[in-house]
Design an enzyme around this catalytic site. Structure first.
Site, PDB file in Angstrom:
ATOM      1  N   PHE A 153       0.928  -1.195  -0.043  1.00  0.00           N
ATOM      2  CA  PHE A 153      -0.003   0.226  -0.082  1.00  0.00           C
ATOM      3  C   PHE A 153       0.887   1.123   0.121  1.00  0.00           C
ATOM      4  O   PHE A 153       0.867   2.187   0.862  1.00  0.00           O
ATOM      5  CB  PHE A 153      -0.869  -0.228   1.245  1.00  0.00           C
ATOM      6  CG  PHE A 153      -2.103   0.832   1.226  1.00  0.00           C
ATOM      7  CD1 PHE A 153      -2.929   0.955   0.186  1.00  0.00           C
ATOM      8  CD2 PHE A 153      -2.362   1.963   2.159  1.00  0.00           C
ATOM      9  CE1 PHE A 153      -3.962   1.677   0.056  1.00  0.00           C
ATOM     10  CE2 PHE A 153      -3.513   2.594   2.335  1.00  0.00           C
ATOM     11  CZ  PHE A 153      -4.145   2.638   1.127  1.00  0.00           C
ATOM     12  N   GLY A 154       1.968   1.146  -0.984  1.00  0.00           N
ATOM     13  CA  GLY A 154       2.806   2.371  -1.113  1.00  0.00           C
ATOM     14  C   GLY A 154       2.472   3.296  -2.510  1.00  0.00           C
ATOM     15  O   GLY A 154       1.211   3.443  -2.571  1.00  0.00           O
ATOM     16  N   ILE A 156       2.348   2.821  -5.405  1.00  0.00           N
ATOM     17  CA  ILE A 156       1.634   2.208  -6.526  1.00  0.00           C
ATOM     18  C   ILE A 156       0.369   1.571  -6.009  1.00  0.00           C
ATOM     19  O   ILE A 156      -0.835   1.895  -6.660  1.00  0.00           O
ATOM     20  CB  ILE A 156       2.302   1.254  -7.451  1.00  0.00           C
ATOM     21  CG1 ILE A 156       3.584   1.813  -7.936  1.00  0.00           C
ATOM     22  CG2 ILE A 156       1.401   0.757  -8.693  1.00  0.00           C
ATOM     23  CD1 ILE A 156       4.327   0.965  -8.764  1.00  0.00           C
ATOM     24  N   ARG A 176       3.382  -4.403   5.238  1.00  0.00           N
ATOM     25  CA  ARG A 176       4.388  -4.997   6.544  1.00  0.00           C
ATOM     26  C   ARG A 176       3.981  -3.954   7.620  1.00  0.00           C
ATOM     27  O   ARG A 176       3.999  -4.135   8.731  1.00  0.00           O
ATOM     28  CB  ARG A 176       5.670  -4.583   5.765  1.00  0.00           C
ATOM     29  CG  ARG A 176       6.782  -5.254   6.539  1.00  0.00           C
ATOM     30  CD  ARG A 176       8.064  -5.601   5.886  1.00  0.00           C
ATOM     31  NE  ARG A 176       8.128  -4.414   4.924  1.00  0.00           N
ATOM     32  CZ  ARG A 176       9.369  -3.588   5.148  1.00  0.00           C
ATOM     33  NH1 ARG A 176      10.179  -3.960   6.110  1.00  0.00           N
ATOM     34  NH2 ARG A 176       9.544  -2.676   4.171  1.00  0.00           N
ATOM     35  N   ALA A 236       4.215  -6.040 -10.119  1.00  0.00           N
ATOM     36  CA  ALA A 236       5.351  -5.609  -9.393  1.00  0.00           C
ATOM     37  C   ALA A 236       6.469  -6.432  -9.747  1.00  0.00           C
ATOM     38  O   ALA A 236       7.277  -5.785 -10.517  1.00  0.00           O
ATOM     39  CB  ALA A 236       4.863  -6.114  -7.797  1.00  0.00           C
ATOM     40  N   ARG A 237       6.638  -7.493  -9.208  1.00  0.00           N
ATOM     41  CA  ARG A 237       7.967  -8.207  -9.753  1.00  0.00           C
ATOM     42  C   ARG A 237       7.547  -9.768  -9.889  1.00  0.00           C
ATOM     43  O   ARG A 237       6.788 -10.158  -9.013  1.00  0.00           O
ATOM     44  CB  ARG A 237       9.026  -8.405  -8.604  1.00  0.00           C
ATOM     45  CG  ARG A 237       9.840  -6.854  -8.979  1.00  0.00           C
ATOM     46  CD  ARG A 237      10.684  -6.653  -9.989  1.00  0.00           C
ATOM     47  NE  ARG A 237      11.524  -5.560 -10.258  1.00  0.00           N
ATOM     48  CZ  ARG A 237      11.030  -4.214 -10.642  1.00  0.00           C
ATOM     49  NH1 ARG A 237       9.651  -4.348 -11.162  1.00  0.00           N
ATOM     50  NH2 ARG A 237      11.738  -3.381 -10.673  1.00  0.00           N
ATOM     51  N   GLU A 266      11.390 -13.571 -16.727  1.00  0.00           N
ATOM     52  CA  GLU A 266      11.297 -12.808 -17.467  1.00  0.00           C
ATOM     53  C   GLU A 266      12.716 -12.490 -18.429  1.00  0.00           C
ATOM     54  O   GLU A 266      13.654 -12.284 -18.047  1.00  0.00           O
ATOM     55  CB  GLU A 266      10.548 -11.491 -17.516  1.00  0.00           C
ATOM     56  CG  GLU A 266      11.257 -10.646 -16.611  1.00  0.00           C
ATOM     57  CD  GLU A 266      10.192  -9.312 -16.182  1.00  0.00           C
ATOM     58  OE1 GLU A 266       8.982  -9.712 -15.581  1.00  0.00           O
ATOM     59  OE2 GLU A 266      10.625  -8.240 -16.569  1.00  0.00           O
ATOM     60  N   HIS A 284       5.961  -6.324 -19.266  1.00  0.00           N
ATOM     61  CA  HIS A 284       6.780  -5.499 -18.316  1.00  0.00           C
ATOM     62  C   HIS A 284       6.568  -4.044 -18.798  1.00  0.00           C
ATOM     63  O   HIS A 284       7.737  -3.496 -19.058  1.00  0.00           O
ATOM     64  CB  HIS A 284       8.267  -5.892 -18.141  1.00  0.00           C
ATOM     65  CG  HIS A 284       8.724  -5.431 -16.668  1.00  0.00           C
ATOM     66  ND1 HIS A 284       9.594  -6.010 -15.729  1.00  0.00           N
ATOM     67  CD2 HIS A 284       8.343  -4.009 -16.093  1.00  0.00           C
ATOM     68  CE1 HIS A 284       9.645  -5.203 -14.556  1.00  0.00           C
ATOM     69  NE2 HIS A 284       9.107  -4.428 -14.630  1.00  0.00           N
ATOM     70  N   GLY A 286       4.631  -1.745 -17.391  1.00  0.00           N
ATOM     71  CA  GLY A 286       3.855  -0.701 -16.264  1.00  0.00           C
ATOM     72  C   GLY A 286       4.010   0.646 -16.582  1.00  0.00           C
ATOM     73  O   GLY A 286       3.074   1.652 -16.309  1.00  0.00           O
TER      74      GLY A 286
END
Ligand code: DGY
Length: 323
Positions: A153-154, A156, A176, A236-237, A266, A284, A286
């Site tokens: 919840f940062g 992005i 976290r 994300a990743r 990837e 990828h 984004g």
């Protein structure tokens, strides 16, 4: 004498011009990840590196005795061995603040495309298979008024929450560190533990960095807790998700679908992923809009120039080197 810097791929021209005004610049000419050994070779004399998804590890640092600044042209910096940089007290920056809204746009695009089967529908029409209106044709999933779950919840995750609110969604998040009540109120977001998030989300969108704690956080067990009508979105990743387990969950309809912009290995894909109709795939992209690429490169250059001037940059990711 101008400081020497190396740029790991050809970025926006205007940003590189700004860099060249005060630095001696060499760039890797290909729009591809430079091999680590070549990067190490290129960095022998440099004081700064502007990195775009190249690996900067101990080998590179050892080869670069003059190195004193690393600017990453992306928000995720798992490509950089920050611990090794800390040992050398080399400041590292990222491009936070330049691409979050754009990445949230793509995450929401994938969410909608997976829910409403947009890619399948496009293919169906192009292939000339559409011969009449049908009641039962391509039923998808409603998005509005559903529960949007955010893991992370940062930078992005929050713009993603705002997009969800625009679709009258209930927003749940797990992170976290729980956000301040004022932030929760601003985004109408409810904090949930991870299990609750997995169980209650209709759409689960991932916005955590890749760390040892988040690697494979979405594994078979986590997927098993999700609704069988749920859609997973990952911008994300790749390694945040156990791709083998995801392919199994999509194949067995343990979950309804997925929208993926990132992958474990990837650009290599799991061999069974492309055969699945219930997954939307992107390469990828984004942050890939013209405007955002310019913003990212300009910010990365400014961060690099600040570090080379001995200033503390705004986007420092390892502030501990200053203590
Ligand atoms: C980011 O900013 O982390 C994007 O994934 C580009 O690497």
């Amino acid at each position: 004498m101008k400081p020497r810097v190396f740029v790991t791929r050809p970025l926006s021209e205007a940003a590189l011009e700004l860099l060249s005004s005060t630095c001696e610049v060499r760039s890797f000419p290909k729009d591809a990840a430079i091999p680590v050994s070549q990067l190490a070779e290129e960095c022998r004399e440099v004081e700064g590196i502007l990195v775009s998804s190249a690996r900067v590890d101990e080998e590179v640092l050892l080869a670069a005795p003059r190195l004193r600044a690393i600017s990453n042209c992306g928000v995720g910096y798992d490509n950089i061995d920050v611990e090794a940089c800390n040992r050398r007290r080399i400041p590292v920056t990222n491009a936070a603040g330049s691409l979050e809204e754009t990445t949230a746009d793509l995450a929401f695009t994938l969410l909608l495309a997976a829910a409403r089967r947009a890619i399948e529908a496009d293919r169906y029409v192009r292939e000339g298979r559409w011969d009449r209106w049908q009641w039962g044709l391509m039923h998808g999933l409603d998005v509005h008024h559903k529960t949007l779950g955010l893991l992370g919840f940062g930078g992005i995750g929050r713009p993603m929450a705002r997009r969800g609110l625009g679709f009258s969604m209930r927003v749940l998040y797990h992170a976290r560190h729980r956000a301040d009540v004022s932030i929760e109120r601003e985004f109408h977001a409810e904090y949930a533990d991870l299990k609750t998030l997995l169980r209650e989300s209709d759409f689960l969108s991932l916005h955590v960095p890749l760390t040892p704690q988040t690697r494979h956080i979405i594994n078979g067990k986590a997927l098993g807790l999700m609704k069988d009508t749920a859609v997973l979105v990952n911008t994300a990743r790749g390694p945040v998700v156990d791709e083998e387990a995801l392919v199994e969950a999509l194949t067995n309809r343990r979950i309804a679908g997925a929208g993926l912009d990132v992958f474990e290995q990837e650009p290599r894909l799991h061999p069974n992923l492309t055969g699945l109709a219930n997954v939307v795939l992107a390469p990828h992209i984004g942050s890939a809009t013209g405007e955002t690429r310019v913003r990212m490169a300009t910010l990365a250059v400014r961060n690099l120039l600040a570090m080379l001037a001995g200033e503390r940059p705004a986007n420092i990711v390892n502030p501990e080197i200053y203590s």
